[in-house]
Design an enzyme around this catalytic site. Structure first.
Site, PDB file in Angstrom:
ATOM      1  N   HIS A  52       3.545 -10.458   6.563  1.00 14.46           N
ATOM      2  CA  HIS A  52       3.489  -8.995   6.668  1.00 14.46           C
ATOM      3  C   HIS A  52       2.790  -8.335   5.467  1.00 14.46           C
ATOM      4  O   HIS A  52       1.795  -7.623   5.651  1.00 14.46           O
ATOM      5  CB  HIS A  52       4.886  -8.421   6.912  1.00 14.46           C
ATOM      6  CG  HIS A  52       4.973  -6.946   6.684  1.00 14.46           C
ATOM      7  ND1 HIS A  52       4.290  -6.038   7.459  1.00 14.46           N
ATOM      8  CD2 HIS A  52       5.632  -6.225   5.745  1.00 14.46           C
ATOM      9  CE1 HIS A  52       4.531  -4.811   7.000  1.00 14.46           C
ATOM     10  NE2 HIS A  52       5.350  -4.902   5.958  1.00 14.46           N
ATOM     11  N   HIS A  76       4.464  -4.756  -1.712  1.00  8.01           N
ATOM     12  CA  HIS A  76       5.083  -3.476  -1.345  1.00  8.01           C
ATOM     13  C   HIS A  76       6.528  -3.573  -0.893  1.00  8.01           C
ATOM     14  O   HIS A  76       7.262  -2.601  -0.984  1.00  8.01           O
ATOM     15  CB  HIS A  76       4.230  -2.724  -0.313  1.00  8.01           C
ATOM     16  CG  HIS A  76       4.432  -3.170   1.101  1.00  8.01           C
ATOM     17  ND1 HIS A  76       3.648  -4.125   1.693  1.00  8.01           N
ATOM     18  CD2 HIS A  76       5.338  -2.804   2.040  1.00  8.01           C
ATOM     19  CE1 HIS A  76       4.066  -4.322   2.936  1.00  8.01           C
ATOM     20  NE2 HIS A  76       5.089  -3.543   3.165  1.00  8.01           N
ATOM     21  N   GLU A  80      12.209  -3.408  -2.365  1.00 12.38           N
ATOM     22  CA  GLU A  80      13.141  -3.088  -1.294  1.00 12.38           C
ATOM     23  C   GLU A  80      13.905  -4.324  -0.820  1.00 12.38           C
ATOM     24  O   GLU A  80      15.109  -4.268  -0.625  1.00 12.38           O
ATOM     25  CB  GLU A  80      12.371  -2.462  -0.116  1.00 12.38           C
ATOM     26  CG  GLU A  80      13.229  -1.962   1.020  1.00 12.38           C
ATOM     27  CD  GLU A  80      14.156  -0.809   0.625  1.00 12.38           C
ATOM     28  OE1 GLU A  80      14.005  -0.261  -0.493  1.00 12.38           O
ATOM     29  OE2 GLU A  80      15.051  -0.478   1.420  1.00 12.38           O
ATOM     30  N   ASP A  81      13.224  -5.439  -0.659  1.00 12.86           N
ATOM     31  CA  ASP A  81      13.850  -6.589   0.008  1.00 12.86           C
ATOM     32  C   ASP A  81      14.265  -7.730  -0.916  1.00 12.86           C
ATOM     33  O   ASP A  81      15.005  -8.607  -0.504  1.00 12.86           O
ATOM     34  CB  ASP A  81      12.868  -7.200   1.038  1.00 12.86           C
ATOM     35  CG  ASP A  81      12.586  -6.230   2.169  1.00 12.86           C
ATOM     36  OD1 ASP A  81      13.329  -5.246   2.298  1.00 12.86           O
ATOM     37  OD2 ASP A  81      11.631  -6.475   2.920  1.00 12.86           O
ATOM     38  N   ASP A 143       1.054  -0.484   5.923  1.00 14.03           N
ATOM     39  CA  ASP A 143       2.341  -1.117   6.225  1.00 14.03           C
ATOM     40  C   ASP A 143       2.775  -0.752   7.644  1.00 14.03           C
ATOM     41  O   ASP A 143       3.108  -1.604   8.475  1.00 14.03           O
ATOM     42  CB  ASP A 143       3.349  -0.605   5.177  1.00 14.03           C
ATOM     43  CG  ASP A 143       4.781  -1.006   5.472  1.00 14.03           C
ATOM     44  OD1 ASP A 143       4.996  -2.183   5.827  1.00 14.03           O
ATOM     45  OD2 ASP A 143       5.680  -0.150   5.335  1.00 14.03           O
ATOM     46  N   ASP A 263     -15.419  12.498  30.894  1.00 14.51           N
ATOM     47  CA  ASP A 263     -16.032  11.880  29.720  1.00 14.51           C
ATOM     48  C   ASP A 263     -15.181  10.776  29.121  1.00 14.51           C
ATOM     49  O   ASP A 263     -14.450  10.956  28.168  1.00 14.51           O
ATOM     50  CB  ASP A 263     -16.428  12.928  28.664  1.00 14.51           C
ATOM     51  CG  ASP A 263     -15.413  14.044  28.535  1.00 14.51           C
ATOM     52  OD1 ASP A 263     -14.480  14.085  29.356  1.00 14.51           O
ATOM     53  OD2 ASP A 263     -15.539  14.857  27.612  1.00 14.51           O
TER      54      ASP A 263
END
Ligand code: MN
Length: 727
Positions: A52, A76, A80-81, A143, A263
């Site tokens: 990812h 990134h 957080e993880d 992301d 169109d």
């Protein structure tokens, strides 16, 4: 690990085209670091998690952002993880990368509890505001794009939440940043999950017409490129079916079947320079029939999001209309990547650019915004660069938009006036904050209230930033504090009259008063005073409105008196100030300053004629003065006093400081005053319950301005909650 290393190697190749060896080795380090940090995690599709961030980095590299951005994209999700911290990333990859990663993390933590339309615009603005650095938003978009590409592995609930967010927040942001290519993909992926049936209908319909479409696209494309080749115009021609969401909008907006959407086709001709753009336009209009009114010149007038191209719609041989967009290669990059493309060009030209330069072109862009929708948005984009709004959360997760510099009081009143009026304190990000705490983007603010609260304080009027809060506080004073308002209003009205060379008696005369009240639309004089007291009417406005009436009345009276009396008396000599103060009607009398309220130059003041001790000067908001007015024996002894300019002295005044007790607090207060060269005359601390103390300080200041800046400075000391003047 299928393909991860090949993909990484390819990323290196892309970066190598515009970067140095040093950058490449940092990139490799970041890849290894992120891979190790995420090694315990899997994606829902069963691939290792690193796929990812790697994909996000690939998208960022495709946008052409700098190497720091690509590195930040690789990292990134680390804060957080995984156990990574800002400090660690900063140590390994530099402060810029760490700041960007932290910025992306903050955006990731934003939860979208509210789905109301009004909130969506606020959320878009807040995301922009929170991203100090435009690269944060671009990485967040990358992301989100990869998450949308892999959304099939999520639960249906998560699919619809993410798709809605993307449609409402991220695609509009991409659009306004001019990133057409990504915006289209985000929209198509969103609609796939939001309306799978509608999506499939279009997809199937296009598949059915595939052969017909392809031969149409090919024939037109050949026609154009042959013609241009014959005229030796260097070019590239691309034909395509418009993207699904744009067809979807046409079908549902105009209630048409796919077969009725005319169109469907768009062609793009890309050339080397602007002159060729117009040449190509001429050729196109010669080989096909232009539809009148459909030509648009976005080269001479670019769109608000910087998009430039020539657009025309023409009709091909078999009566099918199609759009042709003509642009240069540079315009093409900008159309595809918007802000990011500008970033790249700027970097390419000057190498290392300062933040100031980086933002200069965004600022120019902002200044050229014309449509109001974009205006609003870029207003928000300005926030980090121009700072005029702040976005904070309620404990429920709603976003509240306040003017920059707003305080918890503004926040409380923006929720409801009853919350503001009953406010007894505030908690910001889990900690008690003083009333004048300046809120920051993303703060979570909770207001403490008590039914028995005394209501707002007049000081709040000087603290709040939003007109809304100010009005609501005034409303409260209007309703709850009529008596006080009448007194305050009377004082300012009298002061204003004096400035106009009138006296209150000139207004209260029975031949004048009814006219004045009628003109100002108040039933009684007290009602007018009350209105001035709570701020519903300014004394200045009131006096201006009635000035002429009073003047006429006074003139008539003067004339009567002159006729009845001896010749005019000589003008009175100017009074001499004592301690910087003159007393109206009394010369050279003893003047002293009241200890209860310790006025300083600049404070509105009033004098009390003591028995045998001269005139004692009070602030006109002193409680003793206000109380005394209700006592008929004393009310008549108040006289007007004025500060005179050039009072060249320091004045004693007292402050009462409430704070949470902590070691070193007293020293901090003393040294802050010392730093401002303010002399302290006395200093006393008293314990209150609940770990709080009050500190009473007697000090010398030059005037009210100096006092206010001292108070402002003291409020920045940790632990201090409230500072009040005595009296
Ligand atoms: Mn992510």
């Amino acid at each position: 690990m299928d393909g991860i290393f090949e993909r990484y190697a390819h990323l290196e190749d892309v970066i190598r085209e515009y970067s140095s060896e040093a950058d490449i080795s940092r990139l490799r380090e970041a890849f290894e670091y992120s891979r190790a940090a995420h090694r315990e995690q899997m994606r829902n599709d069963g691939s290792p998690f690193i796929s990812h961030p790697l994909a996000a980095a690939e998208i960022v590299a495709e946008m052409g952002l700098d190497v720091d951005s690509v590195i930040a994209a690789l990292l990134h999700d680390c804060i957080e993880d995984t156990g990574a911290t800002h400090a660690e990333i900063s140590g390994m990859f530099g402060g810029d990368v760490a700041d960007i990663v932290e910025g992306v993390t903050k955006l990731t933590r934003v939860t979208y509890t509210s789905k109301e339309e009004e909130q969506m615009e606020n959320l878009r603005k807040m995301l922009m505001a929170m991203a100090r650095d435009i690269r944060v938003i671009l990485i967040k978009i990358a992301d989100r794009l990869h998450n949308m590409r892999t959304l099939e592995y999520q639960s249906t609930t998560k699919q619809s939440i993410k798709a809605l967010e993307t449609m409402e927040i991220y695609a509009p942001i991409a659009h306004r940043l001019g990133m057409q290519k990504i915006k289209w993909e985000l929209e198509d992926l969103s609609i796939l999950y939001l309306d799978p049936i509608g999506y499939k209908e279009i997809e199937d319909g296009l598949k059915e017409r595939r052969l017909k479409n392809e031969s149409f696209l090919n024939s037109i494309q050949t026609k154009i490129s042959d013609r241009l080749k014959d005229n030796s115009i260097d070019n590239a021609v691309y034909g395509r079916i418009k993207h699904i969401y744009s067809i979807y909008r046409k079908m549902y907006g105009q209630n048409k079947e796919l077969s009725e959407v005319m169109d469907l086709y768009a062609f793009r001709v890309i050339v080397n320079d602007i002159a060729d753009c117009y040449n190509v336009l001429g050729h196109i209009h010669e080989i096909f029939h232009p539809i009148p009114g459909r030509f648009k010149d976005y080269i001479s007038t670019p769109k608000p999001n910087m998009y430039r191209s020539l657009h025309t719609t023409v009709i091909g041989g078999d009566g099918v209309p199609f759009e042709v967009q003509i642009r240069t290669w540079e315009m093409h990059h900008v159309a595809e990547y918007g802000v990011a493309a500008h970033w790249k060009y700027k970097q390419g030209i000057t190498g290392k650019v300062s933040d100031e330069e980086k933002f200069a072109w965004i600022r120019r862009l902002l200044e050229s915004q014309q449509d109001s929708d974009a205006q609003d948005f870029f207003q928000a984009l300005k926030i980090d660069m121009f700072a005029d709004e702040v976005f904070v959360f309620t404990p429920r997760g709603d976003v509240i938009n306040l003017p920059a510099g707003a305080t918890p009081i503004d926040f409380a009143y923006s929720i409801h006036s009853a919350i503001g009026n009953r406010m007894t304190g505030a908690i910001v990000n889990g900690r008690i904050a003083p009333y004048n705490h300046i809120l920051q983007n993303g703060d979570i603010v909770e207001v403490l209230t008590a039914g028995a609260s005394k209501g707002p304080s007049r000081d709040w009027l000087g603290i709040v930033k939003s007109p809304e809060a100010r009005n609501k506080i005034r409303q409260w004073f209007k309703k709850e504090k009529r008596e006080e308002n009448v007194v305050h209003g009377r004082i300012s009205f009298e002061a204003e009259l004096r400035r106009a060379n009138f006296q209150l008696q000139d207004v209260t005369r029975e031949d004048v008063l009814p006219r004045v009240l009628k003109k100002l639309a108040f039933p009684t004089l007290d009602d007018m005073f009350a209105a001035i007291g709570y701020g519903g009417l300014t004394a200045q406005k009131a006096v201006n409105r009635i000035r002429e009436d009073i003047r006429q009345a006074v003139r008539a009276k003067d004339k009567d008196e002159r006729e009845a009396r001896a010749p005019e008396s000589a003008p009175r000599p100017k009074r001499k100030p004592v301690l910087g103060v003159t007393v109206e009607g009394i010369d050279n009398c003893l003047v002293k300053f009241a200890r209860c309220c310790t006025p300083v130059p600049g404070d509105p003041i009033i004098g009390f004629i003591t028995r045998g001790y001269g005139v004692s000067v009070h602030r006109d908001d002193c409680v003793n003065y206000i109380k005394s007015l209700k006592n008929p024996a004393e009310a008549g002894r108040w006289v007007r006093v004025n500060w005179e300019n050039g009072a060249d002295d320091n004045y004693q005044t007292a402050l009462s400081i409430t704070a949470s007790d902590r070691a070193g607090l007293v020293v901090d207060i003393a040294s802050a005053l010392n730093a401002m060269k303010i002399r302290m005359l006395s200093f006393a601390a008293k314990d209150l319950d609940g770990g709080r103390i009050t500190v009473s300080v007697m000090m010398e200041v030059r005037d009210r301005d100096a006092l206010i800046s001292a108070i402002t400075r003291l409020m920045t000391i940790t632990g201090i909650r409230d500072i009040r003047r005595a009296g």
